[in-house]
Each structure stands twice: as C-alpha cells, then as structure tokens.
Design an enzyme around this catalytic site. Sequence first.
Site, PDB file in Angstrom:
ATOM      1  N   ASP A 131       8.454   0.947  70.537  1.00 46.53           N
ATOM      2  CA  ASP A 131       9.181   0.297  70.487  1.00 46.53           C
ATOM      3  C   ASP A 131       9.959  -0.355  69.498  1.00 46.53           C
ATOM      4  OD1 ASP A 131       8.132   1.357  73.203  1.00 46.53           O
ATOM      5  OD2 ASP A 131       9.044  -0.676  73.964  1.00 46.53           O
ATOM      6  N   ARG A 152       2.930 -16.873  72.810  1.00 43.02           N
ATOM      7  CA  ARG A 152       4.363 -16.195  72.610  1.00 43.02           C
ATOM      8  C   ARG A 152       5.101 -17.763  71.727  1.00 43.02           C
ATOM      9  NH1 ARG A 152       2.724 -12.051  72.696  1.00 43.02           N
ATOM     10  NH2 ARG A 152       3.436 -10.676  74.752  1.00 43.02           N
ATOM     11  N   ASP A 198       8.984 -11.745  78.858  1.00 42.24           N
ATOM     12  CA  ASP A 198       9.068 -12.716  77.828  1.00 42.24           C
ATOM     13  C   ASP A 198      10.010 -13.099  76.706  1.00 42.24           C
ATOM     14  OD1 ASP A 198       5.631 -12.904  77.233  1.00 42.24           O
ATOM     15  OD2 ASP A 198       5.574 -10.592  76.258  1.00 42.24           O
ATOM     16  N   SER A 252       0.061  -0.772  79.605  1.00 42.62           N
ATOM     17  CA  SER A 252       0.530  -1.009  78.980  1.00 42.62           C
ATOM     18  C   SER A 252      -0.600  -2.485  78.906  1.00 42.62           C
ATOM     19  CB  SER A 252       1.523  -2.142  79.433  1.00 42.62           C
ATOM     20  OG  SER A 252       2.863  -2.702  78.295  1.00 42.62           O
TER      21      SER A 252
END
Length: 403
Positions: free
Chosen positions: A16, A98, A127, A179
């Site tokens: 990505d 995060r 996210d 993932s």
Amino acid sequence: MSQFKKIVLAYSGGLDTSAIIPWLKENYEGCEVVAFVADVGQGAEDLEGVEQKAIASGASKCIVADLKDEFVNDYVYPTLTTGAIYEGTYLLGTSMARPVIAKAMVEVALAEGADAISHGCTGKGNDQVRFEGAVAALAPQLAIIAPWRIWTMRSREELLAYLAERKIPTSASATKIYSRDANAWHISTEGGELESTWNEPSEQAWTWTVSPEQAPDKAETLSLTVEKGRVVAVDGQAMSPYQVLMTLNERAAKHGVGRVDIVENRLVGMKSRGCYETPGGTVMMAALRAVEELVLDKPTRAWREKVGAEFSHLVYDGRWFTPLCKALLASAEAIAEDVSGEVVLKMYKGQVTAIKKRSPNSLYSEEFATFGEDEVYDQSHAEGFIRLYSLASRIKALKNQQK
C-alpha cells in the site's frame, strides 16, 4: 487537488505505502515525499531494506525512528496501570502504538517543513481516526491525505499493476492470506479463514506463540517485582520497561500464553474478527491485578475498574492526546501509589496464574480473615451493620405491607 510542497508519509515498506509514494507525486505535482518509518518493535525482518524500498518508490528520503523504549515506557506501562482491556479481552496492542507513531510523525513533519501528512489507512478501519485525531490535537495546521479514501484502486492486483507500470520494484504478491500488525507488545492477524466466524483459526493464524497443546508439559514459574503499578524486575533482576516486555514475551510465548480470538466492535461501526497474541503483556496484567487484590480497598478497586473500562475506549478510539486522557492517567497513577509488591506466576499450557503474592501495603490480614478463634473481630457487631445496611429494603417492605 490542493498543492503541497512536502508530504510526510507514514511508511511501512508494504504494498500500500509503496504505491502511495508515486501516487502522491503524480497527483500533487512537484511535491516532495518524505517516508517516515516507526520502529515500535515489529522486528528486524520488517525493517530490512525499508529505506532502499522507499527511495526506489520515489521518496526523497526515508527517516527511521526508534520508538521502542518510548512506546513501552510512555504508552504501554501507563495503559497497564489503568487496567484497560477493550471489551474485556483485547489488550490494545495496535491501538497503543498509534499515538507514539503519530506524535513522532508530526515532529518529523514540523522539522522538515512539511505542509501535509499522508497515511495508508483504509476508510473501513480504526487507524485513520487514531492517526488523524492525533494530528488534529498536535498540529492542526497540517493537511492530511488519505489515498484509500480518494483513489480508485481497490485490490492488491490493481496496486501491483500500478507499480509494475512505473517499474517500481516490490516483493509483494497478488496472494496475501492475512493482514498482520506487529509491535513489541503484540501481533494481530486478520483475514483469511478468520473472515468466517464459523472457522477455527488454523495454526498459520498464529505466528508468535506456540499452540497450548504443543507447549511444554512442565509448568514454568517466574517472579515479578512491581513498584507503583509498574513491573520493574523479573526474577529479581532490574530491567527497563522494554527489557521486561522482551523477557516476558520470550518466556510466555513458548507456553502458549496470550492468545485471544475475538470479534470486536470497530469505532467506525462494523465488527471485525482478529487473532491477537500478547504473551508478555498477559503476564504483566496478571501480576498487576494480583497486587491490586492485596492493596486496593473495595471502592478504590471499583473505581480503578471504571477508569480502566473508560481508558480502554479512549485508547481504542484514538483519543490519547486529550484532556480526558490526562485526567484518567492521573487518577490511575494516584491509585497505583500503593500498588507495589512481588508476584510469583505459573505459566502452563496457555494459562498464566498468580500463585503467590505479597505487598508491604497489603490490606489482607490473617488475624481478621481466619476461620479460627481471633481477638480482633467481634462477630456480634455484624448484626447492627447488617440492619443498617439493609435499612432501605426494610423500610420499603414495611411500606408495601401497610398498603
């Protein structure tokens, strides 16, 4: 589209973000893209060659920030002190990482003179909220570019074709079963057979911990020293928070400790299923709760549980850089003042159990708790206590009888 001179991209080296670099340069003509990589303990394999990949994709530079100690010391340990567990099961591994990543990325963007930040989060996940909420709190003047909410590409095949057309090398393939997100605290796995809740996870869904069935037949014990709600030593050896976590990860993973298979409520409204592995964190959580059992009185423990429940949603929902976060952490820190002691834990076949615990601040008294004869508790006093404790119920019943 708006024009930007310099964009800092949260870069992982995966498919990505490798496609995002050329896409940004094509859609924001003349812009410079700086790739930012956060090392939060995802492992050397994930970071190998990441700078070369970023440059090959068109980035002007790639900045790799070592955030491992900051992550564990300033985000994991404070969250542990609150006792936060999202929806009763999830130890918030992805969620806690995060804010430290976003904070470091903002610092890089400001130092580089960037006018925008970009990320590879999808429009379906949590996210995007966590990253953008952090940027809004720390540097609201920075624009945010989320390609997955803008571009027309929707599949791995399209992304691979996009890179191939531009002769940008990638090690990614069209087939990706799972993932995954990894850091020093945990590994999460989604996708593949997990997309059906009627499928049992295969062993391929677990990458860190051994199967409890294959774990050693002999239990292993270890001792943790706790000071003010923080684990500071393992088997009497003082360690930094990151060292504690690394040590416990290694020892707990081989016993299959820390596996959970859950369906959680995402912030954006949908449910998702994941297999999460948090071996060291599961051991630390058990140790802290064991000390709390000794030192916290009933109302204080109840309040700590409320703080933990609220904090779990705060972290999950990406509200770290808020006044509420400071308030809850201050409350948890005050409660943890007396949470000190030593705990011996047993790890066996996927389970961790506190088998011994002691604290200089313990409220437990053998003299009061004994079933034998004692001289510190007059049992006749209980009658008056019960009569007053149940007074409201007694008055209500009498009123009903009069009717």
